[in-house]
Design an enzyme around this catalytic site. Structure first.
Site, PDB file in Angstrom:
ATOM      1  N   TYR A 128       0.839  -1.203   0.000  1.00  0.00           N
ATOM      2  CA  TYR A 128       0.000   0.000   0.000  1.00  0.00           C
ATOM      3  C   TYR A 128       0.875   1.255   0.000  1.00  0.00           C
ATOM      4  CZ  TYR A 128      -4.478  -2.364   1.130  1.00  0.00           C
ATOM      5  OH  TYR A 128      -5.611  -3.115   1.121  1.00  0.00           O
ATOM      6  N   SER A 129       1.667   1.419   1.086  1.00  0.00           N
ATOM      7  CA  SER A 129       2.381   2.680   1.290  1.00  0.00           C
ATOM      8  C   SER A 129       3.442   2.914   0.226  1.00  0.00           C
ATOM      9  CB  SER A 129       3.059   2.669   2.658  1.00  0.00           C
ATOM     10  OG  SER A 129       2.123   2.411   3.657  1.00  0.00           O
ATOM     11  N   GLU A 244     -11.471  -7.727  11.461  1.00  0.00           N
ATOM     12  CA  GLU A 244     -10.926  -7.977  12.813  1.00  0.00           C
ATOM     13  C   GLU A 244      -9.923  -6.918  13.251  1.00  0.00           C
ATOM     14  OE1 GLU A 244     -10.596  -9.038  16.425  1.00  0.00           O
ATOM     15  OE2 GLU A 244      -8.640  -9.415  15.599  1.00  0.00           O
TER      16      GLU A 244
HETATM   17  C1  LIG Z   1       6.731  -1.239  11.287  1.00  0.00           C
HETATM   18  C2  LIG Z   1       5.901  -0.782  10.145  1.00  0.00           C
HETATM   19  C3  LIG Z   1       5.410  -1.711   9.251  1.00  0.00           C
HETATM   20  C4  LIG Z   1       4.675  -1.303   8.155  1.00  0.00           C
HETATM   21  N1  LIG Z   1       4.242  -2.239   7.270  1.00  0.00           N
HETATM   22  C5  LIG Z   1       3.584  -1.843   6.154  1.00  0.00           C
HETATM   23  C6  LIG Z   1       3.219  -2.783   5.160  1.00  0.00           C
HETATM   24  O1  LIG Z   1       3.456  -3.978   5.316  1.00  0.00           O
HETATM   25  N2  LIG Z   1       2.594  -2.358   4.065  1.00  0.00           N
HETATM   26  C7  LIG Z   1       2.304  -1.042   3.868  1.00  0.00           C
HETATM   27  O2  LIG Z   1       1.704  -0.714   2.855  1.00  0.00           O
HETATM   28  N3  LIG Z   1       2.658  -0.101   4.767  1.00  0.00           N
HETATM   29  C8  LIG Z   1       3.304  -0.477   5.903  1.00  0.00           C
HETATM   30  N4  LIG Z   1       3.672   0.461   6.835  1.00  0.00           N
HETATM   31  C9  LIG Z   1       3.466   1.868   6.539  1.00  0.00           C
HETATM   32  C10 LIG Z   1       2.359   2.525   7.344  1.00  0.00           C
HETATM   33  O3  LIG Z   1       1.121   2.144   6.861  1.00  0.00           O
HETATM   34  C11 LIG Z   1       2.591   4.036   7.251  1.00  0.00           C
HETATM   35  O4  LIG Z   1       3.757   4.328   7.973  1.00  0.00           O
HETATM   36  C12 LIG Z   1       1.459   4.847   7.778  1.00  0.00           C
HETATM   37  O5  LIG Z   1       0.339   4.762   6.945  1.00  0.00           O
HETATM   38  C13 LIG Z   1       1.845   6.328   7.947  1.00  0.00           C
HETATM   39  O6  LIG Z   1       2.414   6.850   6.812  1.00  0.00           O
HETATM   40  P1  LIG Z   1       3.823   7.608   6.854  1.00  0.00           P
HETATM   41  O7  LIG Z   1       4.765   6.769   7.598  1.00  0.00           O
HETATM   42  O8  LIG Z   1       4.138   8.003   5.487  1.00  0.00           O
HETATM   43  O9  LIG Z   1       3.566   8.894   7.749  1.00  0.00           O
HETATM   44  P2  LIG Z   1       2.846  10.234   7.313  1.00  0.00           P
HETATM   45  O10 LIG Z   1       1.507   9.925   6.738  1.00  0.00           O
HETATM   46  O11 LIG Z   1       3.754  11.074   6.529  1.00  0.00           O
HETATM   47  O12 LIG Z   1       2.611  10.885   8.726  1.00  0.00           O
HETATM   48  C14 LIG Z   1       3.603  11.622   9.471  1.00  0.00           C
HETATM   49  C15 LIG Z   1       2.903  12.290  10.632  1.00  0.00           C
HETATM   50  O13 LIG Z   1       1.880  13.168  10.134  1.00  0.00           O
HETATM   51  C16 LIG Z   1       0.641  12.840  10.693  1.00  0.00           C
HETATM   52  N5  LIG Z   1      -0.429  13.059   9.714  1.00  0.00           N
HETATM   53  C17 LIG Z   1      -0.478  12.712   8.410  1.00  0.00           C
HETATM   54  N6  LIG Z   1      -1.662  13.003   7.886  1.00  0.00           N
HETATM   55  C18 LIG Z   1      -2.391  13.552   8.861  1.00  0.00           C
HETATM   56  C19 LIG Z   1      -3.721  14.042   8.964  1.00  0.00           C
HETATM   57  N7  LIG Z   1      -4.575  14.036   7.936  1.00  0.00           N
HETATM   58  N8  LIG Z   1      -4.129  14.501  10.150  1.00  0.00           N
HETATM   59  C20 LIG Z   1      -3.294  14.507  11.225  1.00  0.00           C
HETATM   60  N9  LIG Z   1      -2.045  14.072  11.190  1.00  0.00           N
HETATM   61  C21 LIG Z   1      -1.613  13.587  10.031  1.00  0.00           C
HETATM   62  C22 LIG Z   1       0.747  11.375  11.044  1.00  0.00           C
HETATM   63  O14 LIG Z   1      -0.189  11.018  12.022  1.00  0.00           O
HETATM   64  C23 LIG Z   1       2.177  11.288  11.520  1.00  0.00           C
HETATM   65  O15 LIG Z   1       2.228  11.712  12.862  1.00  0.00           O
HETATM   66  C24 LIG Z   1       4.408   0.074   7.953  1.00  0.00           C
HETATM   67  C25 LIG Z   1       4.883   1.006   8.863  1.00  0.00           C
HETATM   68  C26 LIG Z   1       5.620   0.596   9.945  1.00  0.00           C
HETATM   69  C27 LIG Z   1       6.127   1.626  10.891  1.00  0.00           C
END
Ligand SMILES: Cc1cc2nc3c(=O)[nH]c(=O)nc-3n(C[C@H](O)[C@H](O)[C@H](O)COP(=O)(O)OP(=O)(O)OC[C@H]3O[C@@H](n4cnc5c(N)ncnc54)[C@H](O)[C@@H]3O)c2cc1C
Lengths: 393, 378
Positions: A128-129, A244
Site C-alpha cells: 500500500y504505502s 478484525e
Molecule cells: C513497522 C511498520 C510496518 C509497516 N508495514 C507496512 C506494510 O506492510 N505495508 C504497507 O503498505 N505499509 C506499511 N507500513 C506503513 C504505514 O502504513 C505508514 O507508515 C502509515 O500509513 C503512515 O504513513 P507515513 O509513515 O508516510 O507517515 P505520514 O503519513 O507522513 O505521517 C507523518 C505524521 O503526520 C501525521 N499526519 C499525516 N496526515 C495527517 C492528517 N490528515 N491529520 C493529522 N495528522 C496527520 C501522522 O499522524 C504522523 O504523525 C508500515 C509502517 C511501519 C512503521
C-alpha cells in the site's frame, strides 16, 4: 450485560493454552522477531500446525473451509496467542487478503488463492504505502497500465513488512490518473518472483530487517489477478482494513509486559532491602497502568462484541487502537525506568533482565502508533465519523 | 461478553434519561446548591413514586427488587445531569447496608421507609484520617451493660446535614485488633448527643458535614449486623459505593463530552467551527476514549458485584480508571471551551467540580491501590 466468556469460549481458550504449552519450545526466546531466521522457521512451522487445526482460518466462513468462529472466539485466539507471544499467525494472508477475496474476488480467484493461505503455505505482503503516500494513501502514484491481457506496473512501495519473505504481494496501483484520487485505483495480486520486482531491505531503529522498499519496473501482472474490477481498488482496500480490528493484540502485549514487570518487581531483591514491589512510587504507577490496561482490554472486547452484532464498530475500533498502542508505549517505557540501569541492556547481553525484551518492545511499539492508520488518523475518524465534528483537514 | 442491555434495562435507562433531563437542567443544579437537602420534597416523592429510591429494596419490603446493574443505569443518567441530593447515600448505600446486615425488624422498618420516600440515610465512616481502613476508625463504642455509648467524631458525612438516619462505624476500645473492633450502629438524627455541624463549603456544593457524638446512648437494637462484624459490611459498601460512583462519574464525563462536541461544532473562529481545527478535534477524540473506557470498566465492576462476587479487584481498577479518565476529560473539555468554560454561568464547571469530588468519594486512587495491584499479583 455479561462480563464473562461463555463456557464454550472458555473451553476453547483452555484447549488453545494446552496446545501452546505443548508446542512452544521450552527455550523459545520471545524477544526474537521475524527478522531472525531461526525465529522465522519457527513461525512457519507453527503456522502449518495452526493450519492443521483449522485455527489459521478460525473466523473464515465454513463455505471457504473455515471454522465460522465468532469475532469473540477469534478475539480469544488472538488474545492468548499474543499474551503467550506465540509466533505463527498470518495477518496478511489469512486475516486480511482472504476475507477480501471472499467479498470482492471472483470464484476462480478464491479457488486459486484461498487454499494455500488456509494451509499456511504462502506468505503474502501488503503493498500500500509509498514514499510519498502514507496516511494519504489514496494519493499513491504506482502506475498499472492496461496492456491487453496484462497490466504493466511501475512504481515504488515502501515499508512493506516481510516483503523479503513473501511469495505474493497484494498492491494498490493507479489505473486511471485522470479520475479523482480515490476513483482511479485498482487492487492487484502479484507473484513476487515476477521479473522487474526488486526488494531492498530497510533496517529499523531496533536493528531488525522487518520492512522493505520494493521497486516495480515494467512488472507484468495478468488481468485475472485484478480484484474487484478496474478502478474499484479503493473499496476493495477499505474492506480489508475493517476485518478484525478489535485492537486486542496491542492491549494484550501491554498486559503481558505489565505481568512480566510485576513478577520482576516481586522477585528482584531491590536496593537497601526494599523490593521494587514495595516501592511506593512504582506501586502507584503500576496501579494506574493496570487500571488503564483493564479499561483498554474491555474496549477491545466491546469492538469484538459489536462485530458479533453485525455492526461495523469504526469509532470503537479506532478508540481501541489508540488506547492499546499508547498503553504499550507507556508500559514499556515504565518498564525501562523500573529496570533502571539494566534497562539499557539489549537482548544478548548476559546481564540483561527479562532477556532484554523490554528494550526490544520499547522500540517495537514506537511503530504501533504509526502503522495501520496513525493514531492521529484514528482520532480524525473518531472526531469526524464518531462525533460528527466538521471535516476541515 | 455482552455489552448490551435487556429490554427492561433499556426502558429503565430511557425513563431515567427523559425524566432527569427534564427535571434537572443547570439552573436546577444551581438552585439545589442553596437547598437544605439538595432535593425538594416533591422531586424526592417522584423518585419514590417511580420506584427509584426503592430500586434495590427487596419486593418484600416495598421495593422494586432490582439489581446493581439497573441502579447503575439510573446513576449514569444522574451523573449525566449532575443530579444533586441524597439519592446515592440513601438508595444505594443505605439500602445496601440494611439489606446486607440488617435484621428483620430493621429491614422492615427502614427499608420500607426508604422505598416510600420517608427516610434518607447517610453513612458516617471517615474521620480525620479519611483512609478506608479499620485502624482509621477512632470513634469509640463503649459498652454500657446491654447498651452502647458512642463518642467521637465523623467527617465527610455525605448528606449529613439532612439525613434522617446515620449508619455509624465505631470501634470498641476494649478490642485490640482494629478490624474486629468495628461495629456499625443505626443512629437516628434526633438521638440525644448527636451534634451535626454546619454544612461544609465543598468543591461540589454538596451537603457534607462533620458530626460529633457526645456519649450517645444507643440500645442493642441499633447494632447493624454483628457486634465486631462491621468491617466486612463496610468493605462491601465501600466496593458498591466505588463501583456505583465510577459509573456516575462516567455518566458525567459522557455529558461533558457531548457538551464539548456540540460546542466544537457550533463555535466559530477564523471563519469556521473550532471542531474543524484538528487540535480541538483530537482533544474531543481523546475525551471519547476516556468516556467509553471508563463506562465499560465501571459496568464490569458493577456486574461482578451484582453476580455476588467479591469483585474487589475489578472495583478497584474501575475506580482508579474513572478517577483518572473523568478528571482528564474535564481538563480537555475546559481547554476546548476557552474562557466561557471558566465562568460560573457555564454548566461545565458543575461537572468539573463533580469529577473532582467523585475522585475522592468511596476511595481515592490510593485507597484502591492495593486491590488494583492484586490483579497483577503485586
Ligand atoms: C513497522 C511498520 C510496518 C509497516 N508495514 C507496512 C506494510 O506492510 N505495508 C504497507 O503498505 N505499509 C506499511 N507500513 C506503513 C504505514 O502504513 C505508514 O507508515 C502509515 O500509513 C503512515 O504513513 P507515513 O509513515 O508516510 O507517515 P505520514 O503519513 O507522513 O505521517 C507523518 C505524521 O503526520 C501525521 N499526519 C499525516 N496526515 C495527517 C492528517 N490528515 N491529520 C493529522 N495528522 C496527520 C501522522 O499522524 C504522523 O504523525 C508500515 C509502517 C511501519 C512503521
Amino acid at each position: 450485560m455479561r462480563f464473562e466468556f461463555t463456557l464454550a469460549e472458555e473451553a476453547f481458550r483452555s484447549q488453545l493454552l494446552t496446545w501452546i504449552g505443548a508446542t512452544l519450545p521450552p527455550d523459545y526466546d520471545s524477544a526474537a522477531d521475524d527478522s531472525d531466521d531461526a525465529q522465522w522457521k519457527l513461525t512457519l512451522r507453527l503456522r502449518r500446525e495452526l493450519a492443521g487445526r483449522g485455527w489459521l482460518t478460525l473466523a473464515w466462513p465454513k463455505e471457504y473451509g473455515g471454522m465460522g468462529a465468532s469475532p469473540m472466539t477469534q478475539l480469544i485466539f488472538n488474545e492468548e496467542m499474543a499474551f503467550q507471544r506465540v509466533p505463527g499467525r498470518d495477518a496478511f494472508g489469512a486475516r486480511m487478503l482472504a476475507p477480501t477475496l471472499m467479498v470482492h474476488g471472483t470464484e476462480e480467484q478464491r479457488r486459486r488463492f484461498l487454499p494455500s493461505v488456509a494451509r499456511g503455505e504462502v506468505q503474502w505482503c501488503q503493498g500500500y504505502s509509498e514514499p510519498n503516500s502514507g496516511s494519504d494513501l489514496a494519493s499513491l502514484q504506482t502506475r498499472a497500465v492496461d496492456d491487453g491481457a496484462e497490466f504493466v506496473v511501475n512504481g515504488t512501495k515502501i515499508w512493506t513488512s516481510l516483503a523479503h519473505r513473501a511469495d505474493w504481494i497484494f498492491l494498490l496501483a493507479r489505473t486511471d490518473p485522470e479520475a479523482s484520487k480515490h476513483k482511479g485505483i485498482s487492487f492487484l495480486l502479484c507473484d513476487m518472483k515476477t521479473p522487474g520486482i526488486t526488494v531492498r531491505p530497510i533496517i529499523n531503529m531496533a536493528g531488525e530487517h522487518h520492512f522493505n522498499q520494493i521497486t516495480f519496473e515494467d512488472v507484468r501482472v495478468p488481468k485475472d489477478q485484478l480484484v474487484g474490477g478496474i478502478n474499484q481498488g479503493w473499496y476493495v482496500a477499505t474492506t480489508l482494513l475493517d476485518f478484525e480490528r478489535s485492537g486486542i493484540d496491542y492491549v494484550t502485549a501491554a498486559r503481558r509486559v505489565i505481568a512480566d514487570l510485576a513478577e520482576y518487581a516481586r522477585s528482584e531483591p531491590g536496593s537497601n532491602g526494599q523490593r521494587l514491589a514495595d516501592d511506593g512510587e512504582f506501586r502507584a504507577r503500576f496501579a494506574l497502568l493496570a487500571a488503564e490496561a483493564e479499561a483498554a482490554r474491555l474496549l477491545a472486547y466491546e469492538v469484538a462484541w459489536l462485530q458479533g452484532q453485525e455492526t461495523l464498530p469504526t469509532r470503537e475500533a479506532s478508540m481501541s487502537k489508540v488506547m492499546g498502542t499508547r498503553l504499550m508505549n507507556k508500559v514499556t517505557d515504565f518498564g525501562l525506568e523500573l529496570l533502571g540501569a539494566y534497562g539499557q541492556l539489549d537482548r544478548g547481553s548476559d546481564a540483561a533482565k527479562l532477556r532484554g525484551r523490554i528494550l526490544r518492545s520499547r522500540f517495537e511499539c514506537i511503530a504501533w502508533t504509526i502503522f495501520a492508520g496513525t493514531n492521529e488518523i484514528q482520532k480524525n475518524i473518531i472526531a469526524i465519523r464518531g462525533l460528527g465534528l466538521p471535516r476541515n483537514y | 461478553m455482552d455489552f448490551g442491555l435487556t429490554e427492561q434495562q433499556k426502558l429503565i435507562r430511557d425513563g431515567a434519561r427523559t425524566y432527569l433531563r427534564e427535571v434537572c437542567p443547570g439552573a436546577y443544579v444551581r438552585s439545589m446548591q442553596r437547598h437544605p437537602t439538595g432535593c425538594p420534597a416533591e422531586v424526592w416523592r417522584k423518585l419514590s413514586d417511580m420506584g427509584w429510591t426503592g430500586m434495590l429494596v427487596p419486593e418484600d419490603y416495598g421495593g422494586a427488587g432490582l439489581g446493581l446493574v439497573e441502579m447503575g443505569l439510573v446513576l449514569e443518567e444522574m451523573g449525566a445531569v449532575a443530579f444533586p441530593g441524597p439519592f446515592f447515600e440513601t438508595a444505594v448505600i443505605g439500602t445496601s447496608a440494611l439489606s446486607l446486615a440488617g435484621d428483620e425488624r430493621q429491614k422492615s422498618s427502614y427499608l420500607r421507609r426508604i422505598a416510600d420516600g420517608s427516610l434518607t440515610v447517610s453513612l458516617a465512616v471517615q474521620e480525620r484520617d479519611p483512609a478506608w481502613q479499620p485502624s482509621a476508625i477512632k470513634c469509640a463504642a463503649d459498652r454500657r451493660d446491654e447498651d452502647w455509648a458512642l463518642s467521637g467524631e465523623k467527617l465527610f458525612v455525605g448528606d449529613g446535614t439532612s439525613a434522617g438516619l446515620f449508619i455509624v462505624a465505631a470501634a470498641d476500645r476494649s478490642v485490640s485488633q482494629a478490624e474486629a473492633a468495628v461495629t456499625l450502629f443505626l443512629v437516628p438524627r434526633e438521638t440525644p448527643g448527636v451534634r451535626i455541624g454546619e454544612r461544609w463549603l465543598t468543591v461540589d456544593h454538596d451537603h457534607q458535614t462533620g458530626i460529633t457524638f457526645e456519649a450517645v446512648e444507643v440500645g442493642p437494637d441499633s447494632v447493624l449486623g454483628k457486634v465486631g462484624g462491621g468491617w466486612p459490611t463496610l468493605r462491601r459498601l465501600f466496593l458498591i459505593g466505588a463501583a456505583m460512583k465510577a459509573v456516575e462519574m462516567a455518566g458525567g464525563a459522557r455529558r461533558v463530552l457531548e457538551m464539548t462536541a456540540e460546542y466544537a461544532r457550533k463555535r466559530e473562529q477564523f471563519g469556521k467551527p473550532i471542531g474543524g481545527f484538528q487540535a480541538v478535534a483530537h482533544m474531543v477524540a481523546e475525551m471519547a476514549i476516556y468516556v467509553e473506557s471508563a463506562r465499560n470498566i465501571a459496568y464490569q465492576a458493577i456486574w461482578r458485584l451484582a453476580q455476588g462476587h467479591d469483585a474487589a479487584q475489578e472495583v478497584a481498577l474501575a475506580k482508579v480508571w474513572a478517577n483518572e479518565a473523568c478528571v482528564r476529560t474535564a481538563e480537555l473539555a475546559h481547554q476546548s471551551h476557552g474562557a466561557i468554560g471558566f465562568t460560573q454561568e457555564h454548566d461545565l464547571q458543575i461537572y468539573t467540580r463533580r469529577a473532582l469530588a467523585g475522585r475522592v468519594t468511596y476511595g481515592d486512587s490510593r485507597d484502591h491501590r492495593d486491590a488494583a495491584l492484586a490483579s497483577i499479583h503485586l
